[in-house]
Motif scaffolding. Structure first.
Motif, short mmCIF file in Angstrom:
data_model
loop_
_atom_site.label_atom_id
_atom_site.label_comp_id
_atom_site.label_asym_id
_atom_site.label_seq_id
_atom_site.Cartn_x
_atom_site.Cartn_y
_atom_site.Cartn_z
N PRO A 57 39.44 -17.86 20.71
CA PRO A 57 40.26 -17.11 21.66
C PRO A 57 40.90 -18.02 22.71
O PRO A 57 40.41 -19.10 23.00
CB PRO A 57 39.24 -16.19 22.33
CG PRO A 57 37.98 -16.99 22.32
CD PRO A 57 38.00 -17.74 21.01
N ALA A 58 42.00 -17.52 23.28
CA ALA A 58 42.60 -18.12 24.47
C ALA A 58 42.22 -17.23 25.65
O ALA A 58 41.55 -16.20 25.50
CB ALA A 58 44.11 -18.21 24.31
N LEU A 92 40.91 -13.03 30.87
CA LEU A 92 40.89 -12.01 29.81
C LEU A 92 41.01 -12.68 28.46
O LEU A 92 41.88 -13.52 28.24
CB LEU A 92 42.02 -11.01 30.02
CG LEU A 92 41.84 -10.18 31.31
CD1 LEU A 92 42.92 -10.50 32.30
CD2 LEU A 92 41.78 -8.70 31.00
N ARG A 93 40.11 -12.33 27.57
CA ARG A 93 40.06 -12.94 26.23
C ARG A 93 41.29 -12.53 25.42
O ARG A 93 41.63 -11.34 25.34
CB ARG A 93 38.80 -12.50 25.51
CG ARG A 93 38.57 -13.15 24.16
CD ARG A 93 37.33 -12.57 23.48
NE ARG A 93 36.14 -12.83 24.25
CZ ARG A 93 35.32 -13.88 24.06
NH1 ARG A 93 35.60 -14.75 23.10
NH2 ARG A 93 34.25 -14.04 24.80
N ILE A 94 41.96 -13.49 24.80
CA ILE A 94 43.16 -13.24 24.00
C ILE A 94 42.90 -13.69 22.57
O ILE A 94 42.52 -14.84 22.32
CB ILE A 94 44.37 -13.99 24.57
CG1 ILE A 94 44.67 -13.54 26.01
CG2 ILE A 94 45.59 -13.80 23.67
CD1 ILE A 94 45.17 -12.13 26.14
N VAL A 95 43.14 -12.78 21.63
CA VAL A 95 42.96 -13.07 20.21
C VAL A 95 44.25 -12.71 19.47
O VAL A 95 45.13 -12.04 20.02
CB VAL A 95 41.78 -12.27 19.62
CG1 VAL A 95 40.46 -12.71 20.26
CG2 VAL A 95 41.98 -10.76 19.81
N PRO A 96 44.40 -13.13 18.21
CA PRO A 96 45.61 -12.80 17.44
C PRO A 96 45.60 -11.36 16.95
O PRO A 96 45.06 -11.05 15.89
CB PRO A 96 45.57 -13.79 16.26
CG PRO A 96 44.48 -14.75 16.55
CD PRO A 96 43.52 -14.04 17.46
N GLY A 97 46.19 -10.47 17.72
CA GLY A 97 46.33 -9.08 17.29
C GLY A 97 47.59 -8.89 16.48
O GLY A 97 48.38 -9.81 16.28
#
Length: 602
Positions: free
Chosen positions: A424-425, A530-535
């Motif tokens: 995650p970013a 805030l956790r960022i994932v490839p949605g």
């Protein structure tokens, strides 16, 4: 890069995709390799043979899927005089389109021309070619551009749907030749759900509910995000409330965005006497002499055959909720981060492959940064673009223009992740940001839900150093990244990643922030990560089709009677994304193209 997909997807994809950093095979073209073992294939064939399965319906055209592509195709076929039926796996109609904001990207359509948009066929062709490149055949690009305006005119004439120009929602690459800084996108106008009668109860719910008592269009969210600090935003909020009040006083059930789109198309099908069979899942195609002759289905638990004298149109969506397929074809990590309809498990794509169709673009999706909050992940639009926020990788460093088109941001995440992990970013914001802007549906100053903290979607600390410790990034690197970002925000120039250089970057921003409306300093504690994932909004690869939406074999020959549109087919956008609605616009267009081709070629 393999020419053919491996024969079997893994039966048990990893529970924790973040722990699986290896890249899967990427498939850009597929041959006739089967996804099931020979014994299973034989068993299925025996179970669904004409001798053992009753014919439960006979039509000219069978459409698989009741999303935007399927319902547009069915409406077109019916209006061309063909006996048509829609089969839908879900207990609801509308698919992913009903869940969406329902932007529709169609150059030169009658709605934008009436609004004074200075579009021309030459500009549109120039822009689309620049966006998608040579990998998408020119004939398919031209078919989309030629038929898109006709499709919109047809829908306007044959359904209660009306559309609004999304003025100011820029094309995603407006600086390219033919690009439009003021945009080409349209969205459905308000529709009274009462027009559907009892069928309204079967409409797939929206991904994010409109606030109670309000009538909100997609174009309004740009202003609602900043309503606490912007006079025009406050006026828009008041207008949304006034619309809701007026609708309630009139006894209406107001629908907008994807709810309006799906309901309007369904109303058109009602008027055209086209049945939509819910809880009716495609199990396979019926082939006769190499031609698609119908579909095998399971309807309320019972098998049956529905014949199609003229053709089958697959509009059943992508495979975003088939983790085995995603693990097979796409780059890791992949998680349950899609906002597409949960029934989209690739059924139509796999049935087409078993019938001999070539597949392509399976490695890609309609990506966007997402926060994996409990339940449905949240697909970030304005939140990563508004001033006062930046994204960092696991080394605590910026790695992307946060305001770039959402699909591009995730492409960068995947490209850089092997060497500089960013999945995650982290989206870093401060309390000033939280005091000013709406976040998802959380009003300014209000806290993030406890559940977001509990599942690791958000962290909070009074210093950047403590925040870095919570999310596991080097403290000094995070401090340095924020310091440099603040320095660039003061002068309004992002030298590293060019945030704000494109007109598109400024759509979801705060015009009160100068000199660059999408760059603002972080200064007020506490700070948040805030956790960022490839949605994604859905996958974008599937059955290879030609400019007439006909399914193609690996050798380029046509499979008679078989058509595909929408996310069950290879996207005409290729690996790119021309503007808001580049999913739905082509989906509806090629559904329209497919039905007309069937009608024109008895």
């Amino acid at each position: 890069m393999p020419e053919n997909p491996p024969e079997n997807p893994p039966e048990n994809p990893p529970e924790n995709p973040l722990a699986t950093p290896t890249r899967r095979a990427v498939v850009v073209g597929a041959g006739a390799a089967a996804l099931t073992a020979g014994a299973a294939q034989a068993a299925r064939a025996a179970a669904s043979s004409p001798a053992s399965v009753p014919v439960i319906g006979a039509y000219d055209v069978v459409v698989v899927g009741s999303g935007a592509s399927g319902m547009t195709a069915a409406l077109t076929a019916a209006k061309r005089g063909l006996r048509t039926v829609v089969v839908e796996k879900a207990p609801t109609f509308g698919g992913s389109a009903a869940r969406s904001g329902a932007g529709v990207w169609i150059p030169n359509n009658p709605v934008i021309l009436a609004a004074g948009v200075p579009d021309t066929p030459a500009l549109a062709a120039q822009y689309l070619a620049a966006v998608v490149g040579p990998e998408v055949p020119a004939a398919r690009q031209n078919a989309f551009l030629a038929n898109g305006p006709r499709m919109i005119a047809f829908v306007l004439a044959n359904s209660p749907l009306r559309f609004r120009f999304m003025a100011g929602y820029s094309d995603y690459y407006p600086e390219l030749p033919g690009g439009m800084p003021n945009g080409r996108s349209i969205e459905p106008d308000q529709l009274d759900g009462n027009i559907l009668g009892a069928e309204l109860a079967n409409l797939n719910p929206s991904y994010l509910a409109v606030p109670a008592g309000m009538v909100v269009f997609s174009a309004d969210y740009k202003w609602l995000n900043i309503a606490a600090v912007n006079a025009h935003g406050a006026d828009v909020a008041a207008t949304c409330l006034a619309r809701g009040t007026a609708a309630a006083l009139a006894g209406q059930k107001p629908l907008t965005m994807g709810q309006s789109l799906a309901a309007g198309l369904r109303a058109g099908l009602q008027q055209a006497n086209v049945p939509v069979l819910l809880n009716t899942a495609l199990t396979d195609l019926s082939m006769s002499g190499g031609r698609a002759a119908g579909v095998y289905v399971t309807a309320d638990g019972s098998p049956g055959l529905i014949t199609a004298a003229r053709g089958v149109i697959i509009g059943s969506g992508g495979f975003e909720h088939n983790l085995a397929m995603r693990a097979q074809y796409q780059q890791a990590p992949i998680g349950r981060w899609s906002v597409g309809a949960k029934e989209n498990t690739g059924d139509g794509i796999l049935a087409g492959q078993r019938a001999g169709a070539a597949l392509g673009l399976l490695d890609d999706a309609w990506w966007g940064p997402a926060i994996p909050i409990p339940g449905t992940p949240y697909f970030c639009l304005a939140e990563r673009t508004l001033p006062g926020g930046l994204m960092v990788n696991q080394a605590g460093r910026r790695f992307v223009n946060e305001a770039a088109p959402y699909s591009d941001v995730v492409h960068v995440m995947y490209a850089k992740n092997p060497s500089a992990p960013d999945i995650p970013a982290w989206l870093i914001v401060d309390q000033n940001y939280r005091n000013r802007y709406l976040f998802r549906d959380i009003f300014p100053t209000l806290p993030f839900p406890d559940a977001w903290y509990q599942n690791g979607s958000v962290y909070k600390a009074w210093t950047l150093s403590d925040l870095a410790g919570q999310i596991g990034v080097p403290a000094q690197a995070l401090i340095n990244s924020v310091t440099r970002f603040n320095e660039e925000a003061w002068v309004g120039k992002d030298g590293g990643f060019h945030r704000g250089d494109s007109a598109y970057d400024h759509y979801y921003t705060d015009p009160a922030v100068i000199p660059n409306s999408c760059l603002g300093v972080l200064w007020e504690a506490p700070f948040y990560a805030l956790r960022i994932v490839p949605g994604d909004l859905g996958t974008k690869g599937g059955i290879q089709t030609d400019e007439r939406a006909r399914a193609l074999r690996p050798d380029g020959t046509v499979i008679p009677g078989l058509y595909a549109a929408g996310n069950a087919s290879v996207a005409v956008m290729g690996h790119s994304y021309a503007g808001a609605g580049s999913t739905i616009g082509p989906a509806m267009t090629f559904g329209y193209v497919a039905a007309n081709d069937i009608a024109d070629h008895p």
